[in-house]
Design a protein around this motif. Sequence first.
Motif, mmCIF file in Angstrom:
data_model
loop_
_atom_site.group_PDB
_atom_site.id
_atom_site.type_symbol
_atom_site.label_atom_id
_atom_site.label_comp_id
_atom_site.label_asym_id
_atom_site.label_seq_id
_atom_site.Cartn_x
_atom_site.Cartn_y
_atom_site.Cartn_z
ATOM 1 N N GLY A 190 0.816 -1.201 0.000
ATOM 2 C CA GLY A 190 0.000 0.000 0.000
ATOM 3 C C GLY A 190 0.851 1.252 0.000
ATOM 4 N N THR A 191 0.181 2.371 -0.044
ATOM 5 C CA THR A 191 0.835 3.667 -0.046
ATOM 6 C C THR A 191 -0.001 4.630 0.790
ATOM 7 O OG1 THR A 191 -0.358 4.324 -2.036
ATOM 8 C CG2 THR A 191 1.829 3.378 -2.354
ATOM 9 N N PRO A 192 0.592 5.745 1.193
ATOM 10 C CA PRO A 192 -0.195 6.755 1.907
ATOM 11 C C PRO A 192 -1.297 7.317 1.011
ATOM 12 C CG PRO A 192 2.154 7.204 2.064
ATOM 13 C CD PRO A 192 1.988 6.097 1.083
ATOM 14 N N LYS A 193 -2.323 7.893 1.636
ATOM 15 C CA LYS A 193 -3.432 8.478 0.877
ATOM 16 C C LYS A 193 -2.965 9.642 0.020
ATOM 17 C CE LYS A 193 -6.967 7.205 4.180
ATOM 18 N NZ LYS A 193 -7.970 7.647 5.141
ATOM 19 N N SER A 194 -1.993 10.403 0.529
ATOM 20 C CA SER A 194 -1.434 11.530 -0.210
ATOM 21 C C SER A 194 0.012 11.697 0.249
ATOM 22 C CB SER A 194 -2.233 12.808 0.068
ATOM 23 O OG SER A 194 -1.957 13.298 1.367
ATOM 24 N N PRO A 195 0.791 12.505 -0.435
ATOM 25 C CA PRO A 195 2.185 12.700 -0.021
ATOM 26 C C PRO A 195 2.358 13.732 1.097
ATOM 27 C CG PRO A 195 1.790 13.803 -2.098
ATOM 28 C CD PRO A 195 0.524 13.049 -1.752
ATOM 29 N N SER A 196 1.290 14.046 1.822
ATOM 30 C CA SER A 196 1.394 15.020 2.906
ATOM 31 C C SER A 196 2.074 14.372 4.120
ATOM 32 C CB SER A 196 0.017 15.540 3.309
ATOM 33 O OG SER A 196 -0.727 14.520 3.944
ATOM 34 N N ARG A 213 2.903 9.932 7.804
ATOM 35 C CA ARG A 213 3.094 9.546 9.207
ATOM 36 C C ARG A 213 2.059 8.489 9.620
ATOM 37 N NH1 ARG A 213 5.693 12.338 13.308
ATOM 38 N NH2 ARG A 213 5.784 14.140 11.963
ATOM 39 N N THR A 214 0.795 8.684 9.221
ATOM 40 C CA THR A 214 -0.257 7.715 9.539
ATOM 41 C C THR A 214 0.041 6.364 8.897
ATOM 42 O OG1 THR A 214 -1.894 9.467 9.710
ATOM 43 C CG2 THR A 214 -2.728 7.252 9.391
ATOM 44 N N PHE A 215 0.437 6.372 7.635
ATOM 45 C CA PHE A 215 0.763 5.132 6.935
ATOM 46 C C PHE A 215 1.926 4.406 7.613
ATOM 47 C CE2 PHE A 215 3.445 2.961 3.818
ATOM 48 C CZ PHE A 215 2.560 1.981 3.396
ATOM 49 N N LEU A 216 2.998 5.128 7.920
ATOM 50 C CA LEU A 216 4.148 4.500 8.570
ATOM 51 C C LEU A 216 3.788 3.936 9.935
ATOM 52 C CD1 LEU A 216 7.127 6.870 7.730
ATOM 53 C CD2 LEU A 216 6.761 4.528 6.944
ATOM 54 N N GLU A 217 2.985 4.673 10.685
ATOM 55 C CA GLU A 217 2.593 4.205 12.013
ATOM 56 C C GLU A 217 1.792 2.905 11.912
ATOM 57 O OE1 GLU A 217 0.332 5.759 16.034
ATOM 58 O OE2 GLU A 217 0.369 7.031 14.267
ATOM 59 N N GLU A 218 0.845 2.855 10.993
ATOM 60 C CA GLU A 218 0.041 1.641 10.837
ATOM 61 C C GLU A 218 0.889 0.474 10.343
ATOM 62 O OE1 GLU A 218 -3.095 2.768 8.201
ATOM 63 O OE2 GLU A 218 -4.109 3.963 9.722
ATOM 64 N N PHE A 219 1.769 0.738 9.406
ATOM 65 C CA PHE A 219 2.607 -0.318 8.839
ATOM 66 C C PHE A 219 3.631 -0.826 9.849
ATOM 67 C CE2 PHE A 219 6.553 -1.434 6.555
ATOM 68 C CZ PHE A 219 6.107 -2.570 5.917
ATOM 69 N N LEU A 220 4.332 0.071 10.507
ATOM 70 C CA LEU A 220 5.408 -0.335 11.405
ATOM 71 C C LEU A 220 4.913 -0.852 12.746
ATOM 72 C CD1 LEU A 220 7.993 2.475 10.645
ATOM 73 C CD2 LEU A 220 7.995 0.114 9.826
ATOM 74 N N TYR A 221 3.667 -0.587 13.106
ATOM 75 C CA TYR A 221 3.154 -1.110 14.369
ATOM 76 C C TYR A 221 2.744 -2.581 14.250
ATOM 77 C CZ TYR A 221 1.395 -1.077 19.067
ATOM 78 O OH TYR A 221 1.223 -1.349 20.399
ATOM 79 N N ASP A 222 2.730 -3.103 13.043
ATOM 80 C CA ASP A 222 2.417 -4.515 12.839
ATOM 81 C C ASP A 222 3.486 -5.374 13.509
ATOM 82 O OD1 ASP A 222 2.268 -7.147 11.750
ATOM 83 O OD2 ASP A 222 1.146 -6.359 10.053
ATOM 84 N N PRO A 223 3.098 -6.324 14.352
ATOM 85 C CA PRO A 223 4.090 -7.141 15.062
ATOM 86 C C PRO A 223 4.940 -8.014 14.136
ATOM 87 C CG PRO A 223 1.865 -7.946 15.492
ATOM 88 C CD PRO A 223 1.731 -6.657 14.740
ATOM 89 N N TYR A 224 4.500 -8.236 12.907
ATOM 90 C CA TYR A 224 5.311 -9.001 11.963
ATOM 91 C C TYR A 224 6.385 -8.136 11.309
ATOM 92 C CZ TYR A 224 1.875 -12.685 12.454
ATOM 93 O OH TYR A 224 1.054 -13.663 12.962
ATOM 94 N N VAL A 225 6.238 -6.821 11.367
ATOM 95 C CA VAL A 225 7.218 -5.919 10.772
ATOM 96 C C VAL A 225 8.324 -5.600 11.776
ATOM 97 C CG1 VAL A 225 7.562 -3.640 9.751
ATOM 98 C CG2 VAL A 225 5.518 -4.960 9.190
#
Length: 66
Positions: free
Chosen positions: A13-19, A24-36
């Motif tokens: 996936g990608t962030p909704k926009s490049p803002s 920050r929201t995308f990275l937080e959701e992605f990196l908070y995954d325990p498999y990551v």
Amino acid sequence: MHRLTGILLINLGTPKSPSVKDVRTFLEEFLYDPYVIDIHPIFRWLLLHFIILPFSVTILFIDPNS
């Protein structure tokens, strides 16, 4: 016998926009995954909110013309 090693590339996936906010929201959701990041949830939260997110998103959005 030879072992074969492969690399699997997956678009997660990608962030909704490049803002800054959306990245920050995308990275937080992605990196908070325990498999990551496979560490205790408290340490993962601390790592994300005090080291990774404050610096990585800011560095990505530095204007090279300023």
